[in-house]
Design a protein around this motif. Sequence first.
Motif, PDB file in Angstrom:
ATOM      1  N   VAL A 150       0.831  -1.204   0.000  1.00 35.96           N
ATOM      2  CA  VAL A 150       0.000   0.000   0.000  1.00 35.96           C
ATOM      3  C   VAL A 150       0.865   1.253   0.000  1.00 35.96           C
ATOM      4  CG1 VAL A 150      -1.638   1.334   1.376  1.00 35.96           C
ATOM      5  CG2 VAL A 150      -2.002  -1.114   1.061  1.00 35.96           C
ATOM      6  N   ARG A 151       1.970   1.228   0.767  1.00 44.55           N
ATOM      7  CA  ARG A 151       2.862   2.389   0.823  1.00 44.55           C
ATOM      8  C   ARG A 151       3.477   2.671  -0.547  1.00 44.55           C
ATOM      9  NH1 ARG A 151       7.970   4.098   1.382  1.00 44.55           N
ATOM     10  NH2 ARG A 151       8.808   2.021   0.984  1.00 44.55           N
ATOM     11  N   GLN A 152       3.932   1.602  -1.202  1.00 44.54           N
ATOM     12  CA  GLN A 152       4.532   1.768  -2.519  1.00 44.54           C
ATOM     13  C   GLN A 152       3.499   2.277  -3.532  1.00 44.54           C
ATOM     14  OE1 GLN A 152       7.625   1.540  -3.445  1.00 44.54           O
ATOM     15  NE2 GLN A 152       8.543   0.662  -1.610  1.00 44.54           N
ATOM     16  N   TRP A 153       2.270   1.732  -3.447  1.00 45.76           N
ATOM     17  CA  TRP A 153       1.210   2.177  -4.352  1.00 45.76           C
ATOM     18  C   TRP A 153       0.873   3.645  -4.117  1.00 45.76           C
ATOM     19  CZ3 TRP A 153      -3.904   3.772  -3.240  1.00 45.76           C
ATOM     20  CH2 TRP A 153      -4.726   3.933  -4.369  1.00 45.76           C
ATOM     21  N   ARG A 163       1.419   6.764  -6.707  1.00 47.42           N
ATOM     22  CA  ARG A 163       0.251   7.593  -7.054  1.00 47.42           C
ATOM     23  C   ARG A 163       0.540   9.072  -6.773  1.00 47.42           C
ATOM     24  NH1 ARG A 163      -4.840   9.307  -5.602  1.00 47.42           N
ATOM     25  NH2 ARG A 163      -6.512   8.637  -6.994  1.00 47.42           N
ATOM     26  N   GLN A 164       1.207   9.320  -5.654  1.00 42.93           N
ATOM     27  CA  GLN A 164       1.552  10.696  -5.308  1.00 42.93           C
ATOM     28  C   GLN A 164       2.547  11.275  -6.314  1.00 42.93           C
ATOM     29  OE1 GLN A 164       3.570  11.152  -1.543  1.00 42.93           O
ATOM     30  NE2 GLN A 164       2.684  13.160  -1.199  1.00 42.93           N
ATOM     31  N   GLN A 165       3.510  10.445  -6.733  1.00 42.96           N
ATOM     32  CA  GLN A 165       4.498  10.911  -7.707  1.00 42.96           C
ATOM     33  C   GLN A 165       3.827  11.249  -9.034  1.00 42.96           C
ATOM     34  OE1 GLN A 165       7.186   7.586  -7.654  1.00 42.96           O
ATOM     35  NE2 GLN A 165       8.495   8.468  -6.065  1.00 42.96           N
ATOM     36  N   GLU A 191       0.702  17.698 -12.029  1.00 36.94           N
ATOM     37  CA  GLU A 191       0.549  19.097 -11.640  1.00 36.94           C
ATOM     38  C   GLU A 191       1.689  19.946 -12.184  1.00 36.94           C
ATOM     39  OE1 GLU A 191       0.292  19.008  -7.432  1.00 36.94           O
ATOM     40  OE2 GLU A 191      -1.791  18.271  -7.382  1.00 36.94           O
ATOM     41  N   LEU A 192       2.915  19.414 -12.150  1.00 41.68           N
ATOM     42  CA  LEU A 192       4.058  20.159 -12.687  1.00 41.68           C
ATOM     43  C   LEU A 192       3.938  20.329 -14.199  1.00 41.68           C
ATOM     44  CD1 LEU A 192       7.003  18.554 -10.641  1.00 41.68           C
ATOM     45  CD2 LEU A 192       6.059  20.861 -10.400  1.00 41.68           C
TER      46      LEU A 192
END
Length: 373
Positions: free
Chosen positions: A343-346, A350-352, A358-359
């Motif tokens: 879950v952390r990796q997912w 997703r955040q990246q 956005e950038l």
Amino acid sequence: MKKFDKERVLLALAGPVIALVLAIALTSIVLLASNRNPFEPYVLMLQQLPYSDIQVLIINQAAMYYIAAIAVALGFRMNLFNIGVDGQYRLAAVMTAVVGANVGLPAFLQIPMLLLVAMLTGAFWAGIAGVLKVTRGVSEVVATIMLNAIATSVIGYITLANVWGVQVGNNMTTGVMKKSGWFPGINLGSDVGEIYGMVFVAIALGIGYWVVLNRTRFGFDLRATGASESAAAASGVDAKRMVLVSMLISGAVSGLAGLPLLLGDSHTYSLDFPAGLGFTAIGIALLGRNNPGGIAFAALLWAFLDKASPALDYATPVAYEKEIATIMQGLIVFSVVISYEAVRQWGLRRQQRQVGAELAAAAAKNTKKEVAA
């Protein structure tokens, strides 16, 4: 609810759900490998839930698990591994039993005194590891494991017949505590049993844990130090002081873990007083993700597996070993590590992607402005 909040909630729920499903699947594989029905044990245990006496047993056991897990979670939030909860709560229980058997005060003084004795004993034992860490850099994992072994020897000495031990049949106890120190609970009848009064103390501890962590400056400093000691120090937080205080508080809470049984039922410390509670609490805190609500769910699940599993021995026509529940508990811990990392990796990927999008959008917007100019 905002989109960001929804994502955080989903991520928080995904880990425990995946861990539980994975544990059930792995346990079913074990059952299939032994030529057993992979689903019947779960049905047999779930059939125990409607019984009131089983419900009371689950609630009482969950209270002990919950208090111990809160103690573990306090350390985890500080990035400390208090592996010594087992020794802290057992030593606190035996000292509380000795004081309760030899000191008699009115109930309104006796019960607070016993709670204080338990908390001070647990805090003292955990504080030894805290002092060693901040002064000598000794790992709290090594120190608390060694202190567990020392606590066992200290308890053995305290329960000697020429110290404070009282022989009852083949069992060595600390003597029956004064009745003024028996924590009143909710009696539901002789057939159902009594809900320990310490259950409500456990609930209060959970609420206090959440308030302190999320609504106080101390809680912020604790979380900040756990995330990065150097960053916390740069903002004016004394990291060493926070380590020591956190270990003391964790030990004080762990000292209460054995009291639901001690003050609510047995009223003495004996050789058959439950051990291993502190190690179970580590799995419960992990499954609950150090969140008071999640820990409550995990404690109830663990207690359910403990109290419903004896029914497997009496199943007909084929009995199942009640150790199936123990296997499942172990697999839950194993699954927690896998699922939370997944879950952390997912969530990180997703955040990246979100930040990248956005950038890119910002860059495209700036390009349009330059062309227009």
